[in-house]
Design a protein around this motif. Sequence first.
Motif, mmCIF file in Angstrom:
data_model
loop_
_atom_site.group_PDB
_atom_site.id
_atom_site.type_symbol
_atom_site.label_atom_id
_atom_site.label_comp_id
_atom_site.label_asym_id
_atom_site.label_seq_id
_atom_site.Cartn_x
_atom_site.Cartn_y
_atom_site.Cartn_z
ATOM 1 N N PHE A 129 0.815 -1.225 0.000
ATOM 2 C CA PHE A 129 0.000 0.000 0.000
ATOM 3 C C PHE A 129 0.845 1.270 0.000
ATOM 4 O O PHE A 129 0.557 2.224 -0.724
ATOM 5 C CB PHE A 129 -0.942 0.015 1.204
ATOM 6 N N LEU A 130 1.888 1.312 0.812
ATOM 7 C CA LEU A 130 2.697 2.532 0.904
ATOM 8 C C LEU A 130 3.397 2.862 -0.410
ATOM 9 O O LEU A 130 3.769 4.015 -0.648
ATOM 10 C CB LEU A 130 3.746 2.393 2.013
ATOM 11 N N TYR A 131 3.565 1.874 -1.264
ATOM 12 C CA TYR A 131 4.337 2.071 -2.480
ATOM 13 C C TYR A 131 3.479 2.216 -3.734
ATOM 14 O O TYR A 131 3.796 3.009 -4.613
ATOM 15 C CB TYR A 131 5.320 0.915 -2.660
ATOM 16 N N ASP A 132 2.376 1.437 -3.790
ATOM 17 C CA ASP A 132 1.558 1.503 -5.009
ATOM 18 C C ASP A 132 0.077 1.728 -4.740
ATOM 19 O O ASP A 132 -0.726 1.783 -5.671
ATOM 20 C CB ASP A 132 1.751 0.238 -5.854
ATOM 21 N N GLY A 133 -0.301 1.846 -3.459
ATOM 22 C CA GLY A 133 -1.684 2.150 -3.143
ATOM 23 C C GLY A 133 -2.615 0.952 -3.129
ATOM 24 O O GLY A 133 -3.831 1.112 -2.936
ATOM 25 N N GLU A 160 13.731 -0.257 2.128
ATOM 26 C CA GLU A 160 14.793 0.686 1.756
ATOM 27 C C GLU A 160 14.627 1.312 0.365
ATOM 28 O O GLU A 160 14.851 2.520 0.196
ATOM 29 C CB GLU A 160 16.152 -0.018 1.874
ATOM 30 N N PRO A 161 14.213 0.579 -0.658
ATOM 31 C CA PRO A 161 14.110 1.212 -1.987
ATOM 32 C C PRO A 161 13.074 2.340 -2.066
ATOM 33 O O PRO A 161 13.092 3.126 -3.015
ATOM 34 C CB PRO A 161 13.701 0.039 -2.900
ATOM 35 N N PHE A 162 12.200 2.425 -1.072
ATOM 36 C CA PHE A 162 11.103 3.390 -1.125
ATOM 37 C C PHE A 162 11.277 4.553 -0.154
ATOM 38 O O PHE A 162 10.335 5.300 0.100
ATOM 39 C CB PHE A 162 9.781 2.665 -0.849
ATOM 40 N N ARG A 163 12.489 4.732 0.379
ATOM 41 C CA ARG A 163 12.750 5.814 1.345
ATOM 42 C C ARG A 163 14.129 6.419 1.116
ATOM 43 O O ARG A 163 14.876 6.666 2.048
ATOM 44 C CB ARG A 163 12.619 5.294 2.772
ATOM 45 N N ASN A 199 14.833 9.371 -0.635
ATOM 46 C CA ASN A 199 14.935 10.816 -0.830
ATOM 47 C C ASN A 199 13.679 11.527 -0.346
ATOM 48 O O ASN A 199 12.732 10.883 0.153
ATOM 49 C CB ASN A 199 15.193 11.131 -2.307
ATOM 50 N N ILE A 200 13.655 12.829 -0.479
ATOM 51 C CA ILE A 200 12.530 13.640 -0.013
ATOM 52 C C ILE A 200 11.236 13.252 -0.723
ATOM 53 O O ILE A 200 10.175 13.146 -0.084
ATOM 54 C CB ILE A 200 12.838 15.142 -0.229
ATOM 55 N N VAL A 201 11.323 13.032 -2.021
ATOM 56 C CA VAL A 201 10.124 12.669 -2.792
ATOM 57 C C VAL A 201 9.516 11.381 -2.255
ATOM 58 O O VAL A 201 8.285 11.264 -2.124
ATOM 59 C CB VAL A 201 10.468 12.521 -4.292
ATOM 60 N N ASP A 202 10.368 10.417 -1.927
ATOM 61 C CA ASP A 202 9.874 9.154 -1.365
ATOM 62 C C ASP A 202 9.113 9.390 -0.067
ATOM 63 O O ASP A 202 8.015 8.845 0.139
ATOM 64 C CB ASP A 202 11.038 8.195 -1.111
ATOM 65 N N TYR A 203 9.692 10.174 0.826
ATOM 66 C CA TYR A 203 9.050 10.403 2.122
ATOM 67 C C TYR A 203 7.753 11.196 1.972
ATOM 68 O O TYR A 203 6.789 10.974 2.712
ATOM 69 C CB TYR A 203 10.011 11.107 3.076
ATOM 70 N N LYS A 204 7.715 12.107 1.023
ATOM 71 C CA LYS A 204 6.476 12.851 0.785
ATOM 72 C C LYS A 204 5.379 11.912 0.271
ATOM 73 O O LYS A 204 4.202 12.046 0.646
ATOM 74 C CB LYS A 204 6.723 13.988 -0.215
ATOM 75 N N LYS A 205 5.754 10.971 -0.552
ATOM 76 C CA LYS A 205 4.797 9.986 -1.044
ATOM 77 C C LYS A 205 4.291 9.107 0.089
ATOM 78 O O LYS A 205 3.092 8.818 0.185
ATOM 79 C CB LYS A 205 5.446 9.122 -2.128
ATOM 80 N N ILE A 206 5.220 8.702 0.969
ATOM 81 C CA ILE A 206 4.823 7.889 2.120
ATOM 82 C C ILE A 206 3.840 8.664 2.997
ATOM 83 O O ILE A 206 2.842 8.113 3.475
ATOM 84 C CB ILE A 206 6.060 7.469 2.938
ATOM 85 N N ALA A 207 4.110 9.951 3.211
ATOM 86 C CA ALA A 207 3.231 10.773 4.036
ATOM 87 C C ALA A 207 1.813 10.818 3.459
ATOM 88 O O ALA A 207 0.820 10.742 4.199
ATOM 89 C CB ALA A 207 3.797 12.182 4.169
#
Length: 290
Positions: free
Chosen positions: A103-107, A134-137, A139-147
């Motif tokens: 879910f955190l990566y593709d919804g 690890e592959p999904f965290r 950079n900043i863009v990754d963390y914004k997506k996780i948020a």
Amino acid sequence: MITRRNFIINTSLAATAVLASPSFAFSMNKKEIGLQLYTLREELPKDVKATLEKVAKTGFTTVETYGFSIKDQFWGLTPKELKKILDDNGLKAVSGHYNLGSFLYDGNTEELIASIEAAKTLKTEFLTIPWVDEPFRRNIVDYKKIAVRVNEAAIMCKKEGLKLAYHNHDFEFQKHDGITGFEILLNETDKNLVYFELDLYWVIHSGNDPLKLFKENPGRFKMWHVKDKDKNNNDLNTEVGNGTIDFKPLFAAAKQSGMIHFFVEQENNFAVNSFDSIKKSCDFISQKML
């Protein structure tokens, strides 16, 4: 004999003490001592019933689950079957760690929906995200997506009567162009929907100060993981009270943190065996912290 006058005097003295000492206020309303069941990951799959009986006899009253999956449920037990074992031993699963699939990566909501149903069956208060691969965290863009995903999950949880929390390790405190992943998660998730389970060990291991986080984000950390750092090897855990972390100022700041539940956890380096270690941690907290 307690007279009305003595009762009024004693009550007034107690109120004065509470105002003078926030830590005293915390001690007057003792928290239940919880255990993150991942500590017993070697024992649980072999015999859930016997393991949870030992947990209850050790002195714990609440637990945090882990390991749920659509395929295997909880170590081969359905949520309903696990709930009965917990009830039989006077244990409450007030939180659970659920990986939520992809879910955190593709919804994809399949695992999230199943996790919500499992948590509801267990009468769990918090559905907690334990880990980000690890592959999904990176950079900043990754963390914004996780948020964004965490906010979406929190809305789904609220509709079902649950609260959503995020559990940290040390990697969230790595800086990306001057900002940490943890700062992004704190700032870009809904304060009214998303809570945090602060792993005190990992915060300190990363070189940060939990008290500073409490001050800057009051009320946000509804749960803690309480585990100690080994004196001889900082990469290892040890029984609470047997290591290098001073827990007194942390527990004294529990109200500012917002903490309502905490869980002992020990991932490695057990003194004799895991049951002996969790008893030592439970006894220390009961006698020294509460």
